[in-house]
Design an enzyme around this catalytic site. Structure first.
Site, PDB file in Angstrom:
ATOM      1  N   ARG A   1     114.928  55.640   0.715  1.00  0.00           N
ATOM      2  CA  ARG A   1     115.545  56.905   1.156  1.00  0.00           C
ATOM      3  C   ARG A   1     115.109  58.062   0.268  1.00  0.00           C
ATOM      4  NH1 ARG A   1     121.602  55.427   0.889  1.00  0.00           N
ATOM      5  NH2 ARG A   1     121.903  57.639   1.277  1.00  0.00           N
TER       6      ARG A   1
ATOM      7  N   ARG B   1     128.277  51.284   1.521  1.00  0.00           N
ATOM      8  CA  ARG B   1     127.432  51.538   2.685  1.00  0.00           C
ATOM      9  C   ARG B   1     126.266  50.555   2.696  1.00  0.00           C
ATOM     10  NH1 ARG B   1     126.465  57.974   3.005  1.00  0.00           N
ATOM     11  NH2 ARG B   1     124.363  57.220   3.405  1.00  0.00           N
TER      12      ARG B   1
ATOM     13  N   ARG C   1     116.457  67.274   8.691  1.00  0.00           N
ATOM     14  CA  ARG C   1     115.899  66.317   7.736  1.00  0.00           C
ATOM     15  C   ARG C   1     114.367  66.272   7.831  1.00  0.00           C
ATOM     16  NH1 ARG C   1     120.441  63.457   6.362  1.00  0.00           N
ATOM     17  NH2 ARG C   1     120.056  61.489   5.364  1.00  0.00           N
TER      18      ARG C   1
ATOM     19  N   LYS D   1     126.477  65.928  -1.503  1.00  0.00           N
ATOM     20  CA  LYS D   1     126.666  66.809  -0.338  1.00  0.00           C
ATOM     21  C   LYS D   1     127.986  66.473   0.366  1.00  0.00           C
ATOM     22  CE  LYS D   1     122.775  65.416   1.594  1.00  0.00           C
ATOM     23  NZ  LYS D   1     122.349  64.374   0.620  1.00  0.00           N
TER      24      LYS D   1
ATOM     25  N   ARG E   1     128.938  54.138  -5.364  1.00  0.00           N
ATOM     26  CA  ARG E   1     129.680  54.772  -4.258  1.00  0.00           C
ATOM     27  C   ARG E   1     130.507  53.755  -3.476  1.00  0.00           C
ATOM     28  NH1 ARG E   1     126.712  58.741  -0.344  1.00  0.00           N
ATOM     29  NH2 ARG E   1     125.203  57.052  -0.252  1.00  0.00           N
TER      30      ARG E   1
HETATM   31  P1  AP5 Z   1     127.939  61.795  -1.882  1.00  0.00           P
HETATM   32  O1  AP5 Z   1     128.753  63.041  -1.817  1.00  0.00           O
HETATM   33  O2  AP5 Z   1     128.335  60.647  -0.988  1.00  0.00           O
HETATM   34  O3  AP5 Z   1     126.376  62.135  -1.728  1.00  0.00           O
HETATM   35  P2  AP5 Z   1     125.548  62.673  -0.502  1.00  0.00           P
HETATM   36  O4  AP5 Z   1     124.656  63.730  -1.002  1.00  0.00           O
HETATM   37  O5  AP5 Z   1     126.463  63.008   0.645  1.00  0.00           O
HETATM   38  O6  AP5 Z   1     124.684  61.365  -0.204  1.00  0.00           O
HETATM   39  P3  AP5 Z   1     124.335  60.592   1.109  1.00  0.00           P
HETATM   40  O7  AP5 Z   1     123.763  59.261   0.640  1.00  0.00           O
HETATM   41  O8  AP5 Z   1     125.505  60.501   2.060  1.00  0.00           O
HETATM   42  O9  AP5 Z   1     123.244  61.463   1.690  1.00  0.00           O
HETATM   43  P4  AP5 Z   1     122.196  61.078   2.650  1.00  0.00           P
HETATM   44  O10 AP5 Z   1     121.699  62.415   2.929  1.00  0.00           O
HETATM   45  O11 AP5 Z   1     121.181  60.088   2.227  1.00  0.00           O
HETATM   46  O12 AP5 Z   1     122.997  60.231   3.790  1.00  0.00           O
HETATM   47  P5  AP5 Z   1     123.509  60.620   5.225  1.00  0.00           P
HETATM   48  O13 AP5 Z   1     124.861  60.071   5.385  1.00  0.00           O
HETATM   49  O14 AP5 Z   1     123.274  62.053   5.525  1.00  0.00           O
HETATM   50  O15 AP5 Z   1     127.972  61.298  -3.419  1.00  0.00           O
HETATM   51  C1  AP5 Z   1     127.351  60.090  -3.816  1.00  0.00           C
HETATM   52  C2  AP5 Z   1     128.234  59.382  -4.870  1.00  0.00           C
HETATM   53  O16 AP5 Z   1     128.262  60.193  -6.034  1.00  0.00           O
HETATM   54  C3  AP5 Z   1     129.703  59.170  -4.458  1.00  0.00           C
HETATM   55  O17 AP5 Z   1     130.132  57.943  -4.946  1.00  0.00           O
HETATM   56  C4  AP5 Z   1     130.449  60.320  -5.156  1.00  0.00           C
HETATM   57  O18 AP5 Z   1     131.778  59.962  -5.473  1.00  0.00           O
HETATM   58  C5  AP5 Z   1     129.600  60.530  -6.392  1.00  0.00           C
HETATM   59  N1  AP5 Z   1     129.531  61.926  -6.825  1.00  0.00           N
HETATM   60  C6  AP5 Z   1     129.384  63.036  -6.060  1.00  0.00           C
HETATM   61  N2  AP5 Z   1     129.322  64.146  -6.837  1.00  0.00           N
HETATM   62  C7  AP5 Z   1     129.419  63.702  -8.121  1.00  0.00           C
HETATM   63  C8  AP5 Z   1     129.418  64.364  -9.402  1.00  0.00           C
HETATM   64  N3  AP5 Z   1     129.297  65.697  -9.519  1.00  0.00           N
HETATM   65  N4  AP5 Z   1     129.538  63.600 -10.510  1.00  0.00           N
HETATM   66  C9  AP5 Z   1     129.665  62.244 -10.413  1.00  0.00           C
HETATM   67  N5  AP5 Z   1     129.679  61.574  -9.234  1.00  0.00           N
HETATM   68  C10 AP5 Z   1     129.560  62.298  -8.116  1.00  0.00           C
HETATM   69  O19 AP5 Z   1     122.449  59.818   6.153  1.00  0.00           O
HETATM   70  C11 AP5 Z   1     122.487  58.407   6.251  1.00  0.00           C
HETATM   71  C12 AP5 Z   1     121.407  57.963   7.219  1.00  0.00           C
HETATM   72  O20 AP5 Z   1     121.653  58.480   8.535  1.00  0.00           O
HETATM   73  C13 AP5 Z   1     119.965  58.409   6.896  1.00  0.00           C
HETATM   74  O21 AP5 Z   1     119.337  57.574   5.938  1.00  0.00           O
HETATM   75  C14 AP5 Z   1     119.310  58.344   8.279  1.00  0.00           C
HETATM   76  O22 AP5 Z   1     118.995  57.007   8.629  1.00  0.00           O
HETATM   77  C15 AP5 Z   1     120.432  58.828   9.192  1.00  0.00           C
HETATM   78  N6  AP5 Z   1     120.409  60.288   9.398  1.00  0.00           N
HETATM   79  C16 AP5 Z   1     121.369  61.191   9.043  1.00  0.00           C
HETATM   80  N7  AP5 Z   1     121.001  62.435   9.389  1.00  0.00           N
HETATM   81  C17 AP5 Z   1     119.793  62.331   9.978  1.00  0.00           C
HETATM   82  C18 AP5 Z   1     118.882  63.284  10.505  1.00  0.00           C
HETATM   83  N8  AP5 Z   1     119.143  64.589  10.483  1.00  0.00           N
HETATM   84  N9  AP5 Z   1     117.701  62.827  11.025  1.00  0.00           N
HETATM   85  C19 AP5 Z   1     117.427  61.506  11.054  1.00  0.00           C
HETATM   86  N10 AP5 Z   1     118.219  60.554  10.541  1.00  0.00           N
HETATM   87  C20 AP5 Z   1     119.412  60.965  10.000  1.00  0.00           C
END
Ligand code: AP5
Length: 217
Positions: A172, A161, A90, A15, A129
């Site tokens: 997660r 991270r 979420r 994402k 990552r």
């Molecule tokens: P990446 O693009 O970083 O993946 P992502 O889907 O953004 O993953 P996240 O782990 O950031 O999502 P998340 O939803 O768990 O975390 P968030 O930051 O929102 O890609 C991952 C890796 O793959 C990278 O190394 C990239 O280079 C590689 N890659 C990408 N595409 C690829 C491809 N096609 N082929 C090969 N490699 C590829 O949330 C973090 C924390 O914040 C949560 O756990 C929670 O504690 C809190 N939080 C955030 N939002 C909320 C909410 N709404 N409510 C409550 N808590 C929240």
């Protein structure tokens, strides 16, 4: 045409990799609650101090805190014409709160873009990552920096991270994503928001091309 979009998928689906480019193409701001919360943690704000423990464990930050933060962000002038949400909603209560905020603006969510990626691939992606302080995301094998461990743009060291440790990722994915976040997709199916299912496997360019085809300019 600007509108309100949601990019949805499991942790590590890509994402944060796809959303900045897609948002630029749609001419809307990319609003990622994970990035916003990490900035609060880094800045040691009261919200960051409260959120840190939940985030490090891979648990969700309580709905009321995140809903208030998101509400303030979408009230900013740059989000008046729309936005691309990443990481919010979420939980179903967050989705209901968002629906209410959008109803007050007179325009519901235009589309939910679901990135479909297997659990096995998610683990592979997250375990490699690396992130730069400026938010740029790398992968040590799939999208490596030019110099190992160093950001291409600003030359600063890349970091892992804290929530990317294997046991936290399992929490997660299984306890949080499957149990609490997947019902958000069902919520939008039930209320009739258009869903576009995107095959998230393959290279980042493959996925970007599928997103472009799904949402032509
Ligand atoms: P990446 O693009 O970083 O993946 P992502 O889907 O953004 O993953 P996240 O782990 O950031 O999502 P998340 O939803 O768990 O975390 P968030 O930051 O929102 O890609 C991952 C890796 O793959 C990278 O190394 C990239 O280079 C590689 N890659 C990408 N595409 C690829 C491809 N096609 N082929 C090969 N490699 C590829 O949330 C973090 C924390 O914040 C949560 O756990 C929670 O504690 C809190 N939080 C955030 N939002 C909320 C909410 N709404 N409510 C409550 N808590 C929240």
């Amino acid at each position: 045409m600007p509108g309100a979009y949601l990019i949805f998928g499991p942790p590590g689906a890509g994402k944060g990799t796809q959303a900045p480019r897609l948002a630029a193409r749609l001419a809307v701001p990319h609003i990622a609650t994970g990035d916003m919360l990490r900035a609060h943690v880094k800045g040691n704000t009261p919200l960051g101090i409260e959120a840190k423990g939940y985030m490090d464990a891979g648990d969700l930050v309580p709905d009321d805190l995140v809903v208030r933060m998101l509400g303030e962000r979408i009230a900013e002038p740059d989000a008046a014409g729309g936005f691309l949400l990443d990481g919010f909603p979420r939980t179903v209560p967050q989705a209901v709160a968002l629906d209410q905020m959008l109803a007050e603006r007179g325009r519901p969510l235009d589309c939910v873009l679901v990135l479909d990626v297997s659990e096995e691939e998610v683990v592979r992606r997250i375990s490699g990552r690396l992130v730069a302080k400026n938010g740029r995301i790398y992968h040590e094998l799939y999208d490596p920096p030019k110099v190992p461990g160093i950001d291409d743009d600003e030359g600063l060291p890349l970091e892992r991270r804290p929530d990317d440790e294997a046991d936290v990722v399992r929490n997660r994915y299984r306890n949080v994503y499957l149990a609490q976040t997947l019902p958000v997709r069902e919520h939008y199916q039930q209320v009739g928001v258009r869903e576009v299912l995107i095959d998230g496997m393959g290279t980042t360019d493959d996925v970007a091309a599928r997103l472009d085809a799904a949402l032509p300019a």
